[in-house]
Every structure is written in C-alpha cells, then in structure tokens.
Scaffold this motif. Structure first.
Motif, PDB file in Angstrom:
ATOM      1  N   LEU A 260     -94.130  43.396  69.241  1.00 49.48           N
ATOM      2  CA  LEU A 260     -94.031  44.567  70.109  1.00 49.48           C
ATOM      3  C   LEU A 260     -95.400  45.205  70.314  1.00 49.48           C
ATOM      4  CD1 LEU A 260     -90.688  46.265  68.992  1.00 49.48           C
ATOM      5  CD2 LEU A 260     -91.114  44.564  70.773  1.00 49.48           C
ATOM      6  N   ILE A 261     -96.213  45.229  69.269  1.00 48.38           N
ATOM      7  CA  ILE A 261     -97.582  45.719  69.424  1.00 48.38           C
ATOM      8  C   ILE A 261     -98.333  44.835  70.418  1.00 48.38           C
ATOM      9  CG2 ILE A 261     -99.780  46.103  68.236  1.00 48.38           C
ATOM     10  CD1 ILE A 261     -98.180  46.748  65.709  1.00 48.38           C
ATOM     11  N   ASP A 262     -98.156  43.525  70.289  1.00 44.90           N
ATOM     12  CA  ASP A 262     -98.827  42.590  71.186  1.00 44.90           C
ATOM     13  C   ASP A 262     -98.426  42.818  72.637  1.00 44.90           C
ATOM     14  OD1 ASP A 262    -100.133  41.487  69.075  1.00 44.90           O
ATOM     15  OD2 ASP A 262     -98.966  39.639  69.008  1.00 44.90           O
ATOM     16  N   TYR A 263     -97.156  43.154  72.868  1.00 47.00           N
ATOM     17  CA  TYR A 263     -96.724  43.401  74.246  1.00 47.00           C
ATOM     18  C   TYR A 263     -97.491  44.581  74.848  1.00 47.00           C
ATOM     19  CZ  TYR A 263     -94.211  45.759  77.926  1.00 47.00           C
ATOM     20  OH  TYR A 263     -93.922  46.426  79.087  1.00 47.00           O
ATOM     21  N   VAL A 264     -97.605  45.682  74.111  1.00 46.53           N
ATOM     22  CA  VAL A 264     -98.314  46.848  74.629  1.00 46.53           C
ATOM     23  C   VAL A 264     -99.788  46.521  74.831  1.00 46.53           C
ATOM     24  CG1 VAL A 264     -98.902  49.266  74.203  1.00 46.53           C
ATOM     25  CG2 VAL A 264     -96.663  48.400  73.511  1.00 46.53           C
ATOM     26  N   VAL A 265    -100.375  45.775  73.903  1.00 41.94           N
ATOM     27  CA  VAL A 265    -101.774  45.367  74.038  1.00 41.94           C
ATOM     28  C   VAL A 265    -101.969  44.528  75.293  1.00 41.94           C
ATOM     29  CG1 VAL A 265    -103.557  43.903  73.021  1.00 41.94           C
ATOM     30  CG2 VAL A 265    -102.326  45.529  71.586  1.00 41.94           C
ATOM     31  N   ALA A 266    -101.097  43.524  75.478  1.00 45.33           N
ATOM     32  CA  ALA A 266    -101.204  42.665  76.657  1.00 45.33           C
ATOM     33  C   ALA A 266    -100.993  43.460  77.938  1.00 45.33           C
ATOM     34  CB  ALA A 266    -100.187  41.529  76.559  1.00 45.33           C
ATOM     35  N   HIS A 267    -100.081  44.410  77.902  1.00 40.09           N
ATOM     36  CA  HIS A 267     -99.789  45.247  79.070  1.00 40.09           C
ATOM     37  C   HIS A 267    -101.024  46.025  79.494  1.00 40.09           C
ATOM     38  CE1 HIS A 267     -96.832  47.872  81.385  1.00 40.09           C
ATOM     39  NE2 HIS A 267     -97.976  48.512  81.497  1.00 40.09           N
ATOM     40  N   GLU A 268    -101.660  46.694  78.547  1.00 45.09           N
ATOM     41  CA  GLU A 268    -102.811  47.524  78.891  1.00 45.09           C
ATOM     42  C   GLU A 268    -104.009  46.682  79.297  1.00 45.09           C
ATOM     43  OE1 GLU A 268    -102.242  50.490  79.461  1.00 45.09           O
ATOM     44  OE2 GLU A 268    -100.287  50.512  78.466  1.00 45.09           O
ATOM     45  N   LEU A 269    -104.247  45.561  78.633  1.00 48.02           N
ATOM     46  CA  LEU A 269    -105.367  44.700  79.003  1.00 48.02           C
ATOM     47  C   LEU A 269    -105.157  44.078  80.383  1.00 48.02           C
ATOM     48  CD1 LEU A 269    -106.145  42.919  75.619  1.00 48.02           C
ATOM     49  CD2 LEU A 269    -107.598  44.567  76.824  1.00 48.02           C
ATOM     50  N   ALA A 270    -103.898  43.809  80.752  1.00 47.49           N
ATOM     51  CA  ALA A 270    -103.623  43.249  82.073  1.00 47.49           C
ATOM     52  C   ALA A 270    -104.017  44.218  83.181  1.00 47.49           C
ATOM     53  CB  ALA A 270    -102.149  42.869  82.188  1.00 47.49           C
ATOM     54  N   HIS A 271    -104.031  45.514  82.858  1.00 47.10           N
ATOM     55  CA  HIS A 271    -104.449  46.497  83.864  1.00 47.10           C
ATOM     56  C   HIS A 271    -105.930  46.353  84.214  1.00 47.10           C
ATOM     57  CE1 HIS A 271    -100.874  48.714  84.628  1.00 47.10           C
ATOM     58  NE2 HIS A 271    -100.696  49.098  83.382  1.00 47.10           N
ATOM     59  N   ASP A 293     -90.057  41.276  79.373  1.00 48.63           N
ATOM     60  CA  ASP A 293     -88.823  42.037  79.610  1.00 48.63           C
ATOM     61  C   ASP A 293     -88.081  42.288  78.297  1.00 48.63           C
ATOM     62  OD1 ASP A 293     -88.716  42.756  82.261  1.00 48.63           O
ATOM     63  OD2 ASP A 293     -87.916  40.831  82.914  1.00 48.63           O
ATOM     64  N   GLY A 294     -87.972  41.256  77.473  1.00 52.68           N
ATOM     65  CA  GLY A 294     -87.317  41.436  76.178  1.00 52.68           C
ATOM     66  C   GLY A 294     -88.061  42.398  75.295  1.00 52.68           C
ATOM     67  N   ALA A 295     -89.379  42.373  75.367  1.00 52.04           N
ATOM     68  CA  ALA A 295     -90.181  43.285  74.551  1.00 52.04           C
ATOM     69  C   ALA A 295     -89.989  44.728  74.998  1.00 52.04           C
ATOM     70  CB  ALA A 295     -91.652  42.901  74.616  1.00 52.04           C
ATOM     71  N   LYS A 296     -89.911  44.954  76.313  1.00 48.60           N
ATOM     72  CA  LYS A 296     -89.695  46.321  76.807  1.00 48.60           C
ATOM     73  C   LYS A 296     -88.368  46.876  76.291  1.00 48.60           C
ATOM     74  CE  LYS A 296     -90.248  45.689  81.241  1.00 48.60           C
ATOM     75  NZ  LYS A 296     -90.322  46.030  82.694  1.00 48.60           N
ATOM     76  N   THR A 297     -87.329  46.053  76.362  1.00 54.47           N
ATOM     77  CA  THR A 297     -86.012  46.495  75.884  1.00 54.47           C
ATOM     78  C   THR A 297     -86.034  46.756  74.386  1.00 54.47           C
ATOM     79  OG1 THR A 297     -84.928  45.224  77.632  1.00 54.47           O
ATOM     80  CG2 THR A 297     -83.584  45.884  75.757  1.00 54.47           C
ATOM     81  N   ALA A 298     -86.634  45.851  73.632  1.00 55.42           N
ATOM     82  CA  ALA A 298     -86.675  46.005  72.184  1.00 55.42           C
ATOM     83  C   ALA A 298     -87.496  47.225  71.780  1.00 55.42           C
ATOM     84  CB  ALA A 298     -87.257  44.745  71.540  1.00 55.42           C
ATOM     85  N   LEU A 299     -88.587  47.483  72.489  1.00 52.38           N
ATOM     86  CA  LEU A 299     -89.422  48.642  72.172  1.00 52.38           C
ATOM     87  C   LEU A 299     -88.660  49.932  72.410  1.00 52.38           C
ATOM     88  CD1 LEU A 299     -92.260  49.578  71.334  1.00 52.38           C
ATOM     89  CD2 LEU A 299     -92.886  49.559  73.762  1.00 52.38           C
ATOM     90  N   ARG A 300     -87.903  49.981  73.503  1.00 49.62           N
ATOM     91  CA  ARG A 300     -87.111  51.184  73.792  1.00 49.62           C
ATOM     92  C   ARG A 300     -86.034  51.400  72.727  1.00 49.62           C
ATOM     93  NH1 ARG A 300     -85.073  49.577  78.212  1.00 49.62           N
ATOM     94  NH2 ARG A 300     -86.877  50.176  79.474  1.00 49.62           N
ATOM     95  N   GLN A 301     -85.353  50.328  72.357  1.00 54.92           N
ATOM     96  CA  GLN A 301     -84.287  50.449  71.365  1.00 54.92           C
ATOM     97  C   GLN A 301     -84.843  50.803  69.996  1.00 54.92           C
ATOM     98  OE1 GLN A 301     -81.897  46.932  70.985  1.00 54.92           O
ATOM     99  NE2 GLN A 301     -80.626  47.762  69.355  1.00 54.92           N
ATOM    100  N   ARG A 302     -85.910  50.139  69.606  1.00 55.72           N
ATOM    101  CA  ARG A 302     -86.475  50.383  68.272  1.00 55.72           C
ATOM    102  C   ARG A 302     -87.019  51.800  68.151  1.00 55.72           C
ATOM    103  NH1 ARG A 302     -86.235  50.505  63.465  1.00 55.72           N
ATOM    104  NH2 ARG A 302     -87.871  49.762  62.069  1.00 55.72           N
ATOM    105  N   SER A 303     -87.569  52.320  69.230  1.00 50.45           N
ATOM    106  CA  SER A 303     -88.105  53.673  69.175  1.00 50.45           C
ATOM    107  C   SER A 303     -87.015  54.711  68.942  1.00 50.45           C
ATOM    108  CB  SER A 303     -88.866  53.989  70.461  1.00 50.45           C
ATOM    109  OG  SER A 303     -87.991  53.995  71.580  1.00 50.45           O
TER     110      SER A 303
END
Length: 311
Positions: A260-271, A293-303
C-alpha cells in the motif's frame, strides 16, 4: 313349537348402556353448536418484492469558524447538503472534501446560482466522497482508542507491534524488529501525552527511512527524479506532488503494509510525468503498479479499520 321370527325388538331383553347415552348426548349438543368459520384465504403475495430501503447516509457537515459566514444549503436529490463557501482570487471553483464535510472556494465574481449549478454538476462525485468520509468517521468512532499501557498493540507495516514500558532513569526508545517489540524507557513523572509523542517520533523516523527507500526504487523504475521528500500530517491526503518535483507523503502510511505504501509512492511519482489523473496518468501508474485499483480499495478500507492512536 316353532314360532315365526318377528322384526319387532324384544323390549324385555334390550338394555341401554349409560356410557352410550353420554356419547349420544355429546354428539347431539355438538350438532347444535355453530360451525367454525372457514379460514380466510391468505392475501395474494406480490410477484416482485420491493428492495429494502437503503441505509440512511449521514453526510458530514463543516463546523465554520466563529467569524465565518453561515453555511449554505443545497438540495441534491434526497440529500440536503450543507457546505462552507469561501471567496478568493482564484479563477475557478474548487471543491475540498474531508472528514468535516464540503468546502467550496469560488472567485468573487461568481454568483451563488453559478456555484449551486457547479455543485449539481459534480453532485455524484461530491455525494460519493462525503458518504465515504461519513462511513470512515463512523468506523473510527466505533473503534476504541489504544490504551497506552504496557503490552498495547500498535499498527506497523500492515501488522502489529507490542509496546513495552519499562522504568528507566533516562527516556529511551528501542525497537526489536525480530521480536516486533517497541520498548520505551519511562522516567518518573512521564505524562501520557509525552509517551504518545515519543512513539509518534519513532513512527515518523521509520516512515522517513522506509519512504526514502521506496521512492528511490520506484523513481528508478519510472525513469524520473524528484526534488525533495517531506513528511505530511494531513488528515485527508496520503500524498501530494508539485510541478517542481517536491513530494509529500503522510507519515501515517507507515501503519500500512509495504504494497500500500508502494502504491502511494508510485502514484505521486507518476505525477512527475502526468500532472493529472488522465488515462495516460493511470497507464503510467500501471506500468510499475498494475493492481492500483485493488490498492486504492484496500487503502480506503484499511484506513477505516485502524485504531485511534493520536488525536
């Protein structure tokens, strides 16, 4: 002498059984009682049952500052939505949604009718985000806060670590990664808020180290370079990226697993390649993180499932 048989009964030999008289009487009086009414036919069942009513959605409402103007209200279908309106020198209408509700920032030249029309044009997105925030806040309220005692369990990298409090003459903080134990040396008179602050400092140190490692790895894979990495304490955003390559990551991400950390990292670097959320941007994310997509859902649920650590 043979006598001919007769059809008439011989009254001298007939005898009546008293039990038979009682039985005959019961049958007689039963015949006099009115018959029980026939059962009513069951009402016809509908061929199609109506779906159950959806649960009532409690949308968060902003709390304005004492000197702020009153909240505005707009009707969006069945929802009566209250929002805070701010005027500024910006050129377009902006929408900000967090756990406290909707805030709209609009240029001073824009009329109230135009603002309402802009909200109606984006009402599906606004209501979806507000519902998510309302559900998250309700889940947090149901989750009991952590008790800051010896043996408490704290979230870390998608799992849990054990907090150990030991008496000491000097304050200390030692983490045993193999045993997953965080030991805090507690000096006499240490207040709970000081203990929480010490644990928060440890979390931030771990976040800074882990985020830097993941940022370097994904920047190389994407073929980009960033200018700086800083930690954020934002309540509503996990990360942000500026045109100049300055990236901010919420230190609370350290509570989540590395994927999940990697997803946010990849998201911001892609910008750094696409400063938008266009199909090209998501294709860039997918090139290094296919299951975004799975990471976004999991991040929302885990939070929503995390216990309340720091308020």
């Amino acid at each position: 002498m043979i006598r001919a048989s007769s059809n008439e009964p011989d009254t001298r030999q007939a005898r009546i059984n008293p039990a038979q008289l009682e039985l005959f009487a019961q049958d007689f009086y039963a015949a006099l009682e009115p018959a029980a009414p026939a059962p009513r036919p069951a009402p016809p069942q509908p061929l199609f049952k109506a779906p159950p009513a959806p649960p009532r959605v409690v949308l968060p409402v902003p709390t304005p500052a004492p000197d702020a103007p009153p909240l505005r209200r707009i009707q969006l279908g069945p929802h009566s939505l209250e929002f805070e309106l701010r005027r500024s020198s910006r050129r377009s209408i902006g929408f900000m949604i967090d756990d406290n509700g909707l805030r709209v920032t609009a240029p001073r030249r824009i009329t109230l009718a135009e603002i309402d029309n802009a909200i109606r044009a984006k009402q599906r997105w606004i209501l979806t985000k507000l519902q998510e925030r309302g559900e998250r806040r309700a889940a947090r309220q149901q989750t009991p806060p952590v008790q800051w005692i010896d043996g408490a369990r704290l979230p870390y990298l998608g799992g849990e670590i054990t907090l150990r409090l030991v008496e000491a003459t000097r304050s200390s903080c030692v983490f045993d990664g193999q045993a997953q134990v965080l030991t805090i040396g507690v000096v006499p008179g240490l207040a709970e808020w000081q203990l929480k602050e010490r644990v928060k400092i440890w979390y931030r140190d771990q976040a800074r180290r882990i985020f830097a490692e993941r940022m370097d790895a994904y920047a190389q894979r994407l073929g980009v370079s960033y200018a700086s990495l800083t930690l954020s304490s934002a309540g509503t955003r996990w990360g942000s990226c500026t045109v100049g390559g300055n990236i901010r990551l919420n230190w609370r991400l350290v509570h989540f697993s590395l994927p999940l950390i990697d997803y946010v990292v990849a998201h911001e670097l892609a910008h750094l390649k696409e400063m938008n959320h266009s199909p090209r941007f998501w294709a860039t994310v997918a090139s290094v993180y296919p299951d975004y997509d799975g990471a976004k859902t999991a991040l929302r649920q885990r939070s929503q499932e995390l216990p309340v650590l720091f308020t």
